[in-house]
Structure formats: structure tokens, C-alpha cells
Design a protein around this motif. Structure first.
Motif, PDB file in Angstrom:
ATOM      1  N   GLY A  64      -1.613 -12.443  -6.432  1.00 31.21           N
ATOM      2  CA  GLY A  64      -0.670 -12.191  -5.350  1.00 31.21           C
ATOM      3  C   GLY A  64       0.754 -12.228  -5.854  1.00 31.21           C
ATOM      4  O   GLY A  64       1.157 -13.185  -6.525  1.00 31.21           O
ATOM      5  N   THR A  65       1.514 -11.180  -5.514  1.00 29.48           N
ATOM      6  CA  THR A  65       2.910 -11.071  -5.938  1.00 29.48           C
ATOM      7  C   THR A  65       3.779 -10.825  -4.710  1.00 29.48           C
ATOM      8  O   THR A  65       3.570  -9.831  -4.005  1.00 29.48           O
ATOM      9  N   THR A  67       6.743  -9.558  -2.388  1.00 30.79           N
ATOM     10  CA  THR A  67       7.634  -8.401  -2.372  1.00 30.79           C
ATOM     11  C   THR A  67       8.728  -8.672  -1.341  1.00 30.79           C
ATOM     12  O   THR A  67       8.692  -9.697  -0.652  1.00 30.79           O
ATOM     13  N   MET A  71       3.855  -8.789   0.471  1.00 32.31           N
ATOM     14  CA  MET A  71       3.265  -9.101  -0.824  1.00 32.31           C
ATOM     15  C   MET A  71       2.258  -8.048  -1.238  1.00 32.31           C
ATOM     16  O   MET A  71       1.770  -7.274  -0.423  1.00 32.31           O
ATOM     17  N   THR A  72       1.942  -8.064  -2.530  1.00 33.90           N
ATOM     18  CA  THR A  72       0.892  -7.230  -3.093  1.00 33.90           C
ATOM     19  C   THR A  72      -0.260  -8.142  -3.483  1.00 33.90           C
ATOM     20  O   THR A  72      -0.044  -9.194  -4.093  1.00 33.90           O
ATOM     21  N   ASP A  74      -3.669  -7.896  -5.672  1.00 37.13           N
ATOM     22  CA  ASP A  74      -4.466  -7.116  -6.614  1.00 37.13           C
ATOM     23  C   ASP A  74      -5.822  -7.812  -6.740  1.00 37.13           C
ATOM     24  O   ASP A  74      -5.914  -8.892  -7.318  1.00 37.13           O
ATOM     25  N   ILE A  88      -6.082  -2.766  -4.336  1.00 38.08           N
ATOM     26  CA  ILE A  88      -4.707  -3.279  -4.320  1.00 38.08           C
ATOM     27  C   ILE A  88      -4.164  -3.119  -2.906  1.00 38.08           C
ATOM     28  O   ILE A  88      -4.032  -2.005  -2.396  1.00 38.08           O
ATOM     29  N   TRP A  89      -3.897  -4.250  -2.282  1.00 37.11           N
ATOM     30  CA  TRP A  89      -3.336  -4.280  -0.934  1.00 37.11           C
ATOM     31  C   TRP A  89      -1.810  -4.368  -1.010  1.00 37.11           C
ATOM     32  O   TRP A  89      -1.270  -5.142  -1.804  1.00 37.11           O
ATOM     33  N   GLN A  90      -1.144  -3.616  -0.161  1.00 34.09           N
ATOM     34  CA  GLN A  90       0.292  -3.773   0.083  1.00 34.09           C
ATOM     35  C   GLN A  90       0.399  -4.349   1.491  1.00 34.09           C
ATOM     36  O   GLN A  90       0.058  -3.675   2.461  1.00 34.09           O
ATOM     37  N   GLY A 101      -1.191  -3.650   6.574  1.00 38.32           N
ATOM     38  CA  GLY A 101      -1.438  -3.456   5.157  1.00 38.32           C
ATOM     39  C   GLY A 101      -2.119  -2.141   4.871  1.00 38.32           C
ATOM     40  O   GLY A 101      -2.730  -1.522   5.753  1.00 38.32           O
ATOM     41  N   ALA A 103      -4.353  -0.020   1.534  1.00 44.01           N
ATOM     42  CA  ALA A 103      -5.046  -0.061   0.247  1.00 44.01           C
ATOM     43  C   ALA A 103      -5.676   1.314   0.048  1.00 44.01           C
ATOM     44  O   ALA A 103      -5.909   2.048   1.027  1.00 44.01           O
TER      45      ALA A 103
END
Length: 177
Positions: A64-65, A67, A71-72, A74, A88-90, A101, A103
């Protein structure tokens, strides 16, 4: 009304019924989605057919990153038959307790609502099976158990009929013994 129309109406209504996520608004610990999924999280899960038979087991490594707006996530899947998959979820905030979200294998947008320790996440997954892609409706319920552990139970439906369930247990890697 014909018997078939009544059955279709009953299936449609059954698909819409269910608990309201707001009934969990006073439960703790309170779920903070970006805080929970930031970094690496492992999940172990299984898919059960509607008769309860376990058809597939898997492990997911999630990175999890954060943003600017959300978040993203992966997700790297490894199934018990050795197959792998990546999603990969946005994820974007959509108000105070709302999420949306996208993907690559999700039709349109997923929508989520968070309250207390719970998140209800709904989307249509494009599921390839033997050369054909099926649109499967998912209704995910995630519950934060403690700062390290979350449990997810998802109903998978087609035309309002439940075909199976997915159960996952998430564990933050920073909590590993």
C-alpha cells in the motif's frame, strides 16, 4: 405475474438486502484504511462454492502506497495450484467515510463506505474462466479486529444469485512476531 418473474424479483430483492455499514459506527478499533494498508500486508484466503466446498486457496502480498487523494494497493496473488495474478487498485476518498476505486479487472468503479471498524466494498469483477469472462458482483465486508488484523468476507453473485464466498484474513507485516 409468472412464476419466473416472481423468482427473478425475489432473487433481486435478496441481493439488495443486508446490513447497513452504519450499524458499526460506534465499534472499535476505528478503521483508517490508508493507515492500515500502508506498507506491506499479507492476506490468506479461500474461495468456497455455494455448497461450502473450498475450491481455491491463496496468499496475497499487498503493498500500500499513499497518494494525494487516497492510496494505491498492489496485490500479488499466489494460488494453491501455483498460478499467480496481480491487481492494482487506485483508491480515492469520496467524502468523509466514502471510497471509490478502480482496477484493471474491475468494471467501472468500486464503491465503499466505512463506519467504525467496518468497510463495505462493492464492485463488479471481470472474472476469466476457461476463455470466457464473467461479470461477478462482489459485496465485501471488512472488519478491523485489532491494529494488526482484519477479516474480510465477500459474497460473489451473478444475476443476484450467490455463487460462492471469499474469506480473507489480513495481517500487517509490521506486526509479525
Amino acid at each position: 405475474m409468472t412464476r419466473y418473474k416472481l423468482l427473478a424479483l425475489a432473487a433481486l430483492l435478496a441481493g439488495c438486502a443486508g446490513p447497513d455499514v452504519q450499524q458499526y459506527r460506534n465499534t472499535t478499533p476505528t478503521l483508517d484504511l490508508p493507515a492500515y494498508f500502508s506498507g506491506t500486508t499479507d492476506a490468506w484466503g479461500m474461495f468456497q462454492k455455494r455448497d461450502g466446498t473450498v475450491a481455491r486457496r491463496f496468499h496475497v502480498e499487498i503493498t500500500g502506497t499513499p497518494t494525494k487523494d487516497g492510496m494505491t494497493l498492489d496485490e500479488q496473488f499466489r494460488y494453491d495450484d501455483g498460478k499467480t495474478e496481480r491487481r492494482i487498485w487506485q483508491l480515492m476518498r469520496d467524502g468523509d467515510h466514502q471510497w471509490r476505486g478502480t482496477a484493471g479487472d474491475v468494471k467501472g468503479e468500486a464503491h465503499g463506505e466505512q463506519a467504525g471498524n467496518a468497510l463495505r466494498w462493492q464492485y463488479t469483477l471481470l472474472l476469466p474462466v476457461d476463455g470466457t469472462t464473467y461479470e461477478m458482483q462482489f459485496d465485501d465486508w471488512m472488519f478491523l479486529i485489532d491494529r494488526c488484523t482484519m477479516i474480510n468476507r465477500a459474497s460473489m453473485r451473478k444475476f443476484g444469485v450467490e455463487l460462492g464466498q471469499v474469506t480473507l484474513t489480513f495481517r500487517k507485516r509490521t506486526c509479525a512476531p
